[in-house]
Design an enzyme around this catalytic site. Structure first.
Site, short mmCIF file in Angstrom:
data_model
loop_
_atom_site.label_atom_id
_atom_site.label_comp_id
_atom_site.label_asym_id
_atom_site.label_seq_id
_atom_site.Cartn_x
_atom_site.Cartn_y
_atom_site.Cartn_z
N GLU A 162 0.63 -1.28 0.02
CA GLU A 162 -0.02 -0.01 0.14
C GLU A 162 0.86 1.25 -0.04
O GLU A 162 0.78 2.15 0.84
CB GLU A 162 -0.83 0.15 1.38
CG GLU A 162 -1.75 -1.22 1.07
CD GLU A 162 -2.99 -1.34 1.94
OE1 GLU A 162 -3.20 -0.29 2.86
OE2 GLU A 162 -3.72 -2.09 2.05
N GLU A 281 -5.08 -8.41 -0.58
CA GLU A 281 -5.92 -8.31 0.79
C GLU A 281 -7.14 -7.85 0.54
O GLU A 281 -7.59 -6.87 -0.35
CB GLU A 281 -5.31 -7.29 1.72
CG GLU A 281 -4.18 -7.20 2.15
CD GLU A 281 -3.36 -6.04 3.08
OE1 GLU A 281 -4.35 -5.49 3.45
OE2 GLU A 281 -2.40 -6.07 3.18
#
Lengths: 504, 504, 504, 504
Positions: A162, A281
């Site tokens: 991220e 995820e």
């Protein structure tokens, strides 16, 4: 109560790319050294058997990997792979391959002090990209030496986590990430060109721009790219209270639509058209403090996602398999709103069963809508899963009134029910006083309340149709199996003479 | 539906001599060498933990104990305790003590050829009582040497099995049995006088006469007698069909009354008044081919017996813990009407739960009638068991409408339900086609259908009374636990904001 | 080769206070959550079964115990015992009781930033002694609630670790420690007066002054004191090279003399005369980087200590049971000079056997000198341990030429040999190339090289004396057992006709 | 002491058809239900991992397979495969495939009363060959249904056992056996033609005539034949004494020559030339009462056989893996001269190690003579086994003085020694008094004395030759491994400064 009439032709076909068991998320690598972690993962693998596992913290200082020392004033590097070996050895022994996430930054190699989480992962770029490349190569080569190239070539390598969030990557600096990606991916390929590497591991914040820019960058720079990765969560803004966070869910359709946009961006690059997109995820909430993770709602909502995410994604990795997890510190209770399929104490949460059910139905679907999926399973029967997510209080039941077109003969029906009354360990824990430190007998009780109710029936089909009603209360999740049987009766056994042997 | 209103004062006391876990029966000793046997017994001990175990066949030829050879034309005896050691070692490692049954007759020591069962136990008197005494002494002394006198002095020794039946003892010859008893009991005591020995191990055939004569014999002869043993079964005459046998049950009151008569006979001898009477075998049917053993009816009926047998008996040993059993040969299916609490394949039958429940409620009873018993358990809560046996088809539900007098405060209720709908593996097995050789996935399914449904609730008591309804369908067996709790709520956790966390 | 003639009278008595298995040291509490840790400790308990375990880091931040939050600007405390519960639950399940060491300081309660070790234990006094007392009381009361007062009253509580070192206690401030001791010991006793608490947990630096002052302080202040604790290590100054440290050993006599001085100081206080002195840490070297810990020398030297430490000490806790340990970071190899009895990979080091042997010989000694100890063991035989520590290269063998006065009859001798040739996994690891990351097959090989060589002999005693020679090469450690036997020979078995059945 | 100089070129090749782990024998099928049996077989598979297993008694009455009943005066057959399923399920779960031996005769199908062994296997021809064929077909079809044709097609089917002995086949009637073979083999093939069936399972009595006639019969009759089977034992006539039997061994060359004759007979039939010959039983003695099986001599002698039997045979199955065996009744002691690689109590006998060693050396041989074999193993090293059988007392040592031609570099040598001094549990058992019923601590000791002594060394090769001496005392068996290593030394680790880390 709503009733939906549905006709099922067992020879039909419908799209369904079942990757529910492809990959699962985990707390940081250091936690993989824990005893409770091992036990939970062993149970997960016994019941669901995922193929890959992915988590943060491979290079964090608590893994002890990267060291320096001085000889005559010159800094030398030395590596220590003992803990990584222990973790990966354990994964492989449990039938799991690493979906390696490279990160975060060893303090000795970091350019800054910024950290994330209770466990203080350093999220700054390397102070020296050559040394970072050396770390990547040493790691990959160590794995090739230890496990063999054949094995390692089946692994997947992802660069960082991220980077589009400031918390995970200093300043969410896009150019810096692309540099990291370039160096890392080339370092991997330098070990062997068949190794597979990808990124950019972004979450759903400014994601369209990031994805486009990333693909443009790779396209121009020639940075190796074997697959694209992103994350996806389904909740709105959080409302914080004490240790907890509360959020509303977005409709499943909205969640799924976001993935289609990413898919479209990838496909808009001729060079990357059709390239695998792995959701490395996903979950309902991105917070490890949201009690939704422990609910039946979460299971029913996730089941819906599992039935459709494969339409756009190569895989989707539930974040995470268990509650051995410390991003927000040590949880105060066994039901702390953490991500896991298993609560601490080896208690399956309702969502555990969503994955267990999807691991059993195979890929050969014959019918699907927003409330169910039905497949032909390996043993020649039909297997179905149905769900009824209702976030709001109240919420009416649904009955799926199936008519199956089948050969005449005898059939057995097996049903496994997970709903708010039957398989709801969170409620059971509250009923017994929400003890923060339950003892073994309380944990045993909670595990008992966390089992689906399994029921069986027998039918005779004489007119080529079998009618079966599946009633779903709010947030129910049901697995069912219909199978032709060849009843055998032992000589002299007469069920009619045996009390309770047949339905009254 | 019938409703019974019942007021419970938690400070009351009521008689209850809970010996449900004192002793359990087993297939013959040679079967104790089996792998499946060990696994079943291990599960039984983990969940129910009996103290003693008793079975036939200690001296049968398949135990390899008694041998002879000739030296210069003279017959010499040699003993071989290897198999008995293996069996008793295993028992002790599982927390069980032998309730030793001396029998049957080694062929080399037998006076005749008459045998019983598929496995051919010889049931004739010894050809030489001195050699029999030598066998007894060698065995007991071997145990004292191997396990220590302290341990062996806690065992119980019983002479033969059901000598009042011609099948078990040649001609059911009473005088011959008394001789056997005399020789055996004195042989035991000659090893050490603190060892405990008893008989006559009769079943309910001509039992009053046998018991009286036996006690008279002991009284006169001075044969050592530390306790009295008998058996008790609850069924009428059998109707045979193929591999199976069908029988009607006698009312529990009739079954219990028979034991009172024995009790009275013992107490009528001043010397033996109050002496322990052990029921070394009991069950509904005495046939290992009666499907009743696999039913919920059996569980509900047995629960009633367990609540009252202690009124007259020192213990009562359910015949048997598992279906590794061969009296009638090798069973053709996993549900073959055999005695066990566990069906083969490690499937708990409903009656398993009757014992599991009684093993948890302790002995400190506060209320009891023909449908329930309630005790104070160790942890300061109340534990109850309720049952509703209905042999005949139909059979209406019963509701026990309890009013508990309790302190004000918060309470949790835990209920475990075993009934014909919920925990009925026999029916599940029939529903899936009654496969004679189920594979592992079928066995797993059957085990799932053999679990009680566990549910929880929370109550607040503000006026010192708590009203709880327990509804029992036909042949239901229910365990329930009421416990004062001290609810704790983690900072910020609000069940009202969590879907499904509290009852709608 | 030196030969020592020794006559042994089996009815003699000699002092021997065998506390080798009383307590063992461990890496910090957080490591007790590890999988490898659990497995190592399970093996240790299976083979040696210690009674207590003691380690650092109970209140370090990685245990997540102490938290604060603000309500309306006011700081509130909240505790979280989940990790401590997991650790202590595991200890108890393995038959171990905590020898609780209170420390180090949670960051939120610390008065400063000073930390120790790779894992950063904060070693500053509490910023608020009332809150520290609250932490102690909350912990002890939590344990009483979870495990019962009866259990907790068998534990031992120690205040802090080595406050006489600046590294472990800011400025090694004696008065500050006494304050900490005072507050802590009173907090413990306030939970229940039968709980046992002690200190000052000092190491051998300025220890005589510290011990005297501490006892004076307690004596005057009335601070509760149930036992005295100190540490003891046997090495000289370190020479550092790369990851390692090298040190010379002090003679065992010097090591033992230091303990006598402490003993004398305690006994000089009438109030504390004869009070238990627990050595809560001992080993040869105090460095986890000294290869001596992995040698046979260490085993032979430690054996000598184990034979005599009980003369002055109530117990002595070897630091530590295993190599799951991180004070100096993550070890780079399986033989890293760390403290453990087990090397990582479940490899027993030679010193493991010293403890295994002492755990078997009981306490009833009949002869002892600087090279051996002999006891009567429970089973009526004699058990001995012999050792021959030689730090310097070369070093001659010793032969102990024993003459035992015994009844006539047959005897068996069992010998277990641990020496530099036979049971030396460090050398084996070097021989195979000192691989830093051995795979499972290499670990298996190393475990094989880490087993004692067990040999048996049979003797016949006809003149009431048995002569047995025990030869000890340099750093050999030998266990031996002499037992009267009653040989039994199966009918027809003739060892003389069986090749290899008897010694040629 | 004899010394043999041997030069080894690591690039040479020598014949070696290593089938030591192909198949192993077992006590009768019913014993496969035993707990100790399962545990022993699990250990065997963990350490040696055989591929097939073969034993008697598949259709004996204690397996409960064949039943009849009457309906209206007509006899009907019913089968019961529960026990066979339990046995085969267990085999498959342990990685073993059945080498099915069809036999002996169920009583209900037998034409006579003749039985063999303590456990009374009926050895008479079927009273009705059609019913026998029905039994065969029902069995094979049941296995296909349960395990799948793909699995069952990898099994091997053999018709009866040693029909050339009167004890095993009534009158050793050759024509009757051929009839049985014909019917059985056709029944197997009728289930599926890819199934593999063979015979005649003869032992070495009148074996040349039997083999020729059998092949002629098959050739003429067209009876299916996929492989030939026979047995081979290596001892002379027995001398009986009490429970035991003593025999002399034949020289290994004589044993091996007998197999060549069989091979020649097969090859003399053009149709069967080169057909697989499986030795479905072999051992030194054919008696389960000969102590030789428990000796080091047996291990050394067997090692020689294992190195050469593959020259003529497709496989050779050691009779048997463990001592759970009852042909001669229940053994009186743990070392009773029985066939097993493991003695009861899980004690490896010396011969266990012969198989363990051969399971590790692979098939790529570079040198072999009557005392050793050397192969290249998978990991790029050399692996060797050496042996020195000496039946007569005395017997001189042999030294194999190897010169290896190798690349320069560092090498490790690993040696595992099994000889009469080092790994001789029979002697150890005698030394401790030959207890017939050893307790757990005695068994633990015996297991310790049954481990090879593993030693390591390191060498440096600078002139392309490495000289290694392997000294074999009488009946020694040695495994050794030479491997090029790439020594790694951790920073600062100096073996010279660590006592005992390098050879003095």
């Amino acid at each position: 109560m709503e009733t939906k009439k549905i006709k099922i032709n067992s020879n039909a076909q419908t799209p369904f790319n079942n990757k529910a068991s492809f990959c699962v998320g985990t707390g940081r690598m250091n936690l993989a050294l824990r005893h409770e972690y091992h036990n939970q993962l062993e149970k997960i693998q016994k019941d669901i058997h995922f193929s890959y596992i992915r988590g943060h913290g491979l290079f964090c200082d608590d893994m002890g990997v990267y060291h320096t020392y001085n000889v005559d004033g010159e800094e030398k590097i030395e590596f220590n792979f003992r803990y990584i070996d222990m973790v990966f050895d354990d994964y492989l022994s449990l039938g799991l391959k690493p979906f390696v996430e490279f990160g975060f930054m060893p303090k000795k190699l970091a350019s800054g002090d910024q950290t994330i989480f209770y466990w203080k992962g350093n999220v700054t770029p390397p102070s020296d990209y050559d040394k970072w490349a050396e770390l990547i190569k040493a790691s990959v080569n160590h794995w090739i030496e230890r496990y063999g190239l054949k094995e390692v070539s089946t692994w997947l390598f992802e660069v960082w986590n991220e980077p589009n969030l400031k918390g995970f990557w200093k300043n969410a600096d896009m150019d810096e990430y692309f540099k990291l990606y370039d160096v890392t991916s080339r370092a991997v390929k330098s070990c062997d060109s068949i190794l597979r590497v990808g990124g950019p591991s972004i979450c759903g914040v400014d994601d369209e721009r990031w994805l486009k820019c990333f693909l443009e960058y790779c396209s121009k720079s020639g940075a190796p790219l074997d697959f694209v990765t992103r994350h996806a969560y389904a909740t709105e803004m959080p409302d914080v209270n004490g240790h907890y966070v509360y959020q509303k869910l977005r409709p499943p359709e909205v969640f799924l639509a976001e993935l289609k946009i990413s898919r479209g961006i990838i496909d808009s690059f001729p060079r990357y058209k059709g390239m695998d997109m792995h959701i490395t995820e996903f979950n309902t909430s991105y917070s490890p403090l949201n009690p939704i993770h422990d609910t039946n709602l979460n299971a029913a909502y996730t089941a819906r996602l599992l039935s459709e995410m494969g339409d756009t994604c190569a895989s989707y990795s539930y974040w995470t398999f268990g509650d051995v997890f410390e991003e927000a510190g040590v949880s105060f209770t066994p039901f702390s709103g953490c991500f896991g399929l298993l609560a601490n104490g080896m208690i399956p949460k309702p969502t555990f069963w969503a994955f267990e059910f999807f691991s059993k139905i195979g890929t050969d679907a014959i019918a699907r809508n927003e409330n169910f999926i039905i497949t032909k399973n390996e043993k020649g029967g039909l297997a179905g899963i149905a769900w009824n997510p209702k976030e709001d209080s109240g919420g009416s039941d649904i009955t799926l009134d199936f008519t199956f077109e089948l050969e005449n003969g005898d059939y057995s029906l097996v049903k496994k029910l997970v709903d708010e009354n039957t398989c709801n360990p969170l409620k059971a824990w509250i009923d017994i006083g929400s003890p923060p430190y339950p003892g073994e007998s309380q944990l045993k009780l909670l595990r008992e309340t966390a089992q689906p109710r399994t029921a069986t029936q027998r039918f005779q089909v004489t007119d080529k149709t079998l009618n079966i009603n599946i009633t779903l209360s709010a947030n129910a999740l049901i697995y069912f199996e219909i199978k032709k049987i060849n009843p055998q009766t032992d000589r002299g056994f007469d069920p009619e003479r045996v009390r309770g042997a047949v339905n009254a």
